[in-house]
Every structure is written in C-alpha cells, then in structure tokens.
Design an enzyme around this catalytic site. Structure first.
Site, PDB file in Angstrom:
ATOM      1  N   ASN A 106       0.854  -1.187   0.000  1.00 30.12           N
ATOM      2  CA  ASN A 106       0.000   0.000   0.000  1.00 30.12           C
ATOM      3  C   ASN A 106       0.892   1.240   0.000  1.00 30.12           C
ATOM      4  OD1 ASN A 106      -2.444   1.570   0.325  1.00 30.12           O
ATOM      5  ND2 ASN A 106      -1.927   1.816   2.484  1.00 30.12           N
ATOM      6  N   HIS A 108       0.775   5.180   1.425  1.00 30.30           N
ATOM      7  CA  HIS A 108       0.014   6.020   2.342  1.00 30.30           C
ATOM      8  C   HIS A 108       0.659   7.404   2.397  1.00 30.30           C
ATOM      9  CE1 HIS A 108      -2.669   6.937   5.645  1.00 30.30           C
ATOM     10  NE2 HIS A 108      -1.647   7.525   6.240  1.00 30.30           N
ATOM     11  N   SER A 135       4.670   6.863   2.434  1.00 32.25           N
ATOM     12  CA  SER A 135       5.259   5.585   2.826  1.00 32.25           C
ATOM     13  C   SER A 135       4.662   4.455   1.994  1.00 32.25           C
ATOM     14  CB  SER A 135       4.941   5.270   4.300  1.00 32.25           C
ATOM     15  OG  SER A 135       5.305   6.338   5.159  1.00 32.25           O
ATOM     16  N   ASP A 144      -2.819   0.628   8.046  1.00 32.45           N
ATOM     17  CA  ASP A 144      -1.652   1.492   7.824  1.00 32.45           C
ATOM     18  C   ASP A 144      -0.514   1.223   8.811  1.00 32.45           C
ATOM     19  OD1 ASP A 144      -3.077   2.731   5.770  1.00 32.45           O
ATOM     20  OD2 ASP A 144      -3.867   4.294   7.089  1.00 32.45           O
TER      21      ASP A 144
HETATM   22  C1  GAR Z   1      -2.470   8.812  -2.861  1.00 31.37           C
HETATM   23  O1  GAR Z   1      -1.987  10.025  -2.357  1.00 31.37           O
HETATM   24  C2  GAR Z   1      -2.346   7.729  -1.820  1.00 31.37           C
HETATM   25  O2  GAR Z   1      -1.237   7.904  -0.997  1.00 31.37           O
HETATM   26  C3  GAR Z   1      -3.622   7.897  -1.053  1.00 31.37           C
HETATM   27  O3  GAR Z   1      -4.589   8.191  -2.013  1.00 31.37           O
HETATM   28  C4  GAR Z   1      -3.985   8.897  -3.085  1.00 31.37           C
HETATM   29  C5  GAR Z   1      -4.415   8.266  -4.383  1.00 31.37           C
HETATM   30  O4  GAR Z   1      -4.021   9.036  -5.473  1.00 31.37           O
HETATM   31  N1  GAR Z   1      -3.955   6.725  -0.317  1.00 31.37           N
HETATM   32  C6  GAR Z   1      -4.573   6.737   0.853  1.00 31.37           C
HETATM   33  O5  GAR Z   1      -4.928   7.750   1.408  1.00 31.37           O
HETATM   34  C7  GAR Z   1      -4.819   5.361   1.447  1.00 31.37           C
HETATM   35  N2  GAR Z   1      -5.342   5.484   2.762  1.00 31.37           N
HETATM   36  P1  GAR Z   1      -4.060   8.441  -6.941  1.00 31.37           P
HETATM   37  O6  GAR Z   1      -5.454   7.826  -7.154  1.00 31.37           O
HETATM   38  O7  GAR Z   1      -3.859   9.623  -7.845  1.00 31.37           O
HETATM   39  O8  GAR Z   1      -2.976   7.426  -7.075  1.00 31.37           O
END
Ligand code: GAR
Length: 209
Positions: A106, A108, A135, A144
């Site tokens: 994942n 985060h 991360s 997480d």
């Molecule tokens: C990313 O910033 C990722 O780190 C976050 O969602 C975004 C997705 O962006 N993930 C979380 O918050 C997971 N809890 P993307 O769809 O443009 O890749």
C-alpha cells in the site's frame, strides 16, 4: 514476469506511475486494475494502456466480509504475484489481508507511523510539522501499520495548504511506488517476522528515499 494487480478508487496517478514504470521494466506487468468505484479515472487510464479492468461495487448494507469475498473472486482471476493498493479507499478485513501476506503493498500519504487514516496533509499542517511525506508498506491486518518498505520526505512550508502539500507528496509517491514494485519483481523484497527486507537487509526507518 511478475504479474501485478492494482486496486484503485480514484484518479489513479500512482497506477499511471506504475504502468509507466513497468513499461521500462520487463520483469513486471500490470495485468489488471480493480476498482470499487465505477467512475474512477484510473479505469480510463487502464483502458488507454489496454489493461483489463474489473469493478466491484459494494451493495447497500453489504457486510465487509461479503464484499471482501467478492473482491477476492475478482482478484483471483488475474493470478497476480503482487497486489498493489493505489488509493484504494476501503478498509480490508483481516481474513482478506491474511490471504495475501507478504505480497500486498500500500502507499500512504504520510511518514508512517505518523498519521494513519485520512486527512494526513491537513493533520501535518495543523501540527506545524516541518516535514511530511509518503510511505510504501506491506499490508497487514492493522490499518496502515504494516512494515514500511520505503518512505520519501517533503518539506512543509508555513504558507502551505493541504492541496499544495498533497501535490508535493504525490510527486514523491510517483517516484517511490514504481521503485518498490520493481524491487518486488526482482525478488529482492520480503516480509519476515513483521519486518520488511530488501536483499535480506531490514528496511523501515532507514528506508528513506
Ligand atoms: C495517494 O496520495 C495515496 O497515498 C492515497 O490516495 C492517493 C491516491 O491518489 N492513499 C490513501 O490515502 C490510502 N489510505 P491516486 O489515485 O492519484 O494514485
């Protein structure tokens, strides 16, 4: 070749970075994209790259256990070696996570263990943090909290708002996530006794990009 399956809920900019990274890395291929949202823009990105997609939409009132069984069925048809969560905004049940131990990762948007959960950028600003980041970690049942593989730091400036800080973090995400996928595809990554290993050496706190 490492068969990579990416789970998304939204824009899919990390998915795009991984697709692009795999184009330069013959050892990994994105074989499918699964979304829980039918309108996720990441599905359009997948289609542009001729990658197969599936959508698993939660039914009204459906239990998490039931959803996760359907998700598992959708995933199984891809026979993936690596499951990549890229902005997949659902909490996964312990049973589901345990089925993919050591081969689900994942990303985060915080320097874990700081700020698990949501609204990470605003929380970093509210706490006047001078640095923030992203991360990549192995997924374990606790949200997480799995072992960190690689982190990237960004500065936080006094005039930042959450939008501009999120953009700065995103840029770093797009650098570190494809790299971790590459490491996995080269068989260099493992999770042992709750620790992430690269070439047999412990990662985590020392794993800053
Ligand atoms: C990313 O910033 C990722 O780190 C976050 O969602 C975004 C997705 O962006 N993930 C979380 O918050 C997971 N809890 P993307 O769809 O443009 O890749």
């Amino acid at each position: 070749c490492c068969r990579v399956l990416v789970l998304i809920s939204g824009n899919g900019s990390n998915l795009q970075a991984i697709i692009d990274g795999c184009d330069d890395n013959l050892q990994a291929e994105v074989v499918g994209v699964v979304s829980n949202k039918p309108d996720a823009y990441g599905l359009v990105r997948a289609h542009h790259s001729e990658i197969d997609t599936s959508c698993v939409i939660a039914h009204q009132g459906e239990t998490r256990a039931n959803y996760d069984v359907r998700l598992k069925q959708a995933i199984d048809k891809y026979q993936a070696d690596l499951i990549v969560l890229a902005g997949f905004m659902r909490i996964l049940s312990d049973e589901f996570v345990q089925q993919f131990e050591g081969r689900m990762i994942n990303i985060h948007p915080s320097l874990l263990p700081k700020y698990p959960g949501l609204n990470t950028h605003q929380r970093a600003i509210d706490n006047s943090d001078s640095e923030h980041g992203a991360s990549v970690h192995f997924v374990t049942p606790e949200l997480d909290a799995g072992p960190v593989i690689l982190q990237a730091k960004v500065p936080v400036y006094p005039e930042d708002d959450a939008t501009i800080l999120a953009e700065r973090v995103h840029e770093q995400e797009h650098a570190i996530y494809p790299l971790v996928v590459k490491w996995f595809s080269q068989n260099r990554l493992a999770m042992k006794n709750g620790i992430a290993l690269l070439d047999g050496n412990p990662l985590g706190e020392a794993g800053y990009a």
